[in-house]
Scaffold this active site. Structure first.
Site: not given
Ligand code: 15L
Length: 277
Positions: A19, A56-57, A77, A117, A141, A145, A179
């Site tokens: 995206g 492919d990572l 990626g 975030n 997730y 990060k 938000r």
């Molecule tokens: C992210 O890190 C995601 O990649 C994205 O899909 C959204 O969910 C975004 O955070 C968010 O917090 O809005």
């Protein structure tokens, strides 16, 4: 600035078919013709100046081939939202390690890492945070990060790589809900941050927030400003749209307390008073 002057440097862009990749490729191409795109699947169409290498990572050989000869890597990626542990483990933990290690072996000088975030999603909305706060991930997730940021620090300190981690809010043409009025970033502004990561001579290891000039921001982005970031997007210009979209979803008693929103309330079994710093 040696980096800025070297017009022939090869820049590899992972996650180019995703995206954010799709939104910013044309903006980056204006400054960096000859961008090498990488992803598992090829983007629907390529600009004349772009080339593509499939990788492919999770496969070290494919990642090594993708970054061969690169001066810099923009690493977007991986798995871009919450997911099952195995999906996160493969794409964002193993995949991120494969990327940094292949970059080191290939002599890559700079990596821009798409953090999120959600590495700090359990901070309460009423608190303004800097980039040096303890991570408080809100999801598997978010943990991945935080791992990527830690890996970036390791490769910066141990191997002298210049690493910029962008804790991205939400990229798009406008904030999607209330938000996002606090965390939105325009495609132009994230492109500006990536360019700082690719060019600023003083970056060893840095974390910046990927946010536009948002009045309702929860983040102190002074380090980004110090590095020359001058965001042009303003979430408030889209407030009516964000409020109208928000009205379509009900309240989230947990998610509405914390910066990470629904990422915090998903699978939540705690007492909200005991969550977050
Ligand atoms: C992210 O890190 C995601 O990649 C994205 O899909 C959204 O969910 C975004 O955070 C968010 O917090 O809005």
């Amino acid at each position: 600035m040696a980096d800025r002057d070297d017009k022939n440097r090869k820049i590899v862009f992972t996650g180019a078919s995703g995206g954010i990749g799709t939104m910013i490729r044309p903006l980056l191409a204006k400054h960096y013709p000859g961008l090498v795109l990488s992803d598992r699947a090829k983007p629907a169409s390529l600009l004349a100046s772009e080339t593509f290498v499939a990788a492919d990572l999770t496969k070290p050989d494919e990642v090594a081939a993708a970054v061969k000869g690169a001066h810099s890597v923009i690493h977007l990626g991986g798995h871009s939202t919450e997911g099952a542990w195995d999906a996160i483990l493969q794409a964002n933990i193993i995949g991120c390690y494969n990327l940094f290690e292949a970059a080191r072996l290939a002599g890559v000088k700079r990596v821009i890492f798409a953090s999120s975030n959600h590495a700090v999603g359990f901070y309460p909305r009423k608190r303004k945070i800097r980039t040096d706060v303890t991570v408080r991930p809100d999801s598997r997730y978010g943990v991945s990060k935080a791992f990527g940021e830690a890996l970036g620090a390791l490769y910066a300190d141990k191997h002298g790589m210049s690493v910029t981690c962008i804790r991205i809010g939400n990229v798009g043409p406008k904030p999607l809900d209330v938000r996002r009025l606090s965390i939105w970033i325009s495609p132009e502004d994230i492109t500006q941050l990536i360019r700082i990561g690719l060019e600023h001579p003083d970056i060893r290891f840095d974390i910046v927030y990927g946010a536009s000039d948002n009045e309702a921001s929860w983040w102190d982005n002074s380090r980004a400003r110090q590095l020359g970031y001058r965001p042009t997007g303003k979430a408030e210009d889209h407030r009516a749209h964000a409020v109208a979209e928000q009205a379509k979803v009900g309240p989230d008693p947990v998610g509405d307390l914390f910066q990470g929103g629904t990422f915090t309330s998903a699978e939540f079994t705690n007492d909200p008073k005991r969550a977050g710093p």
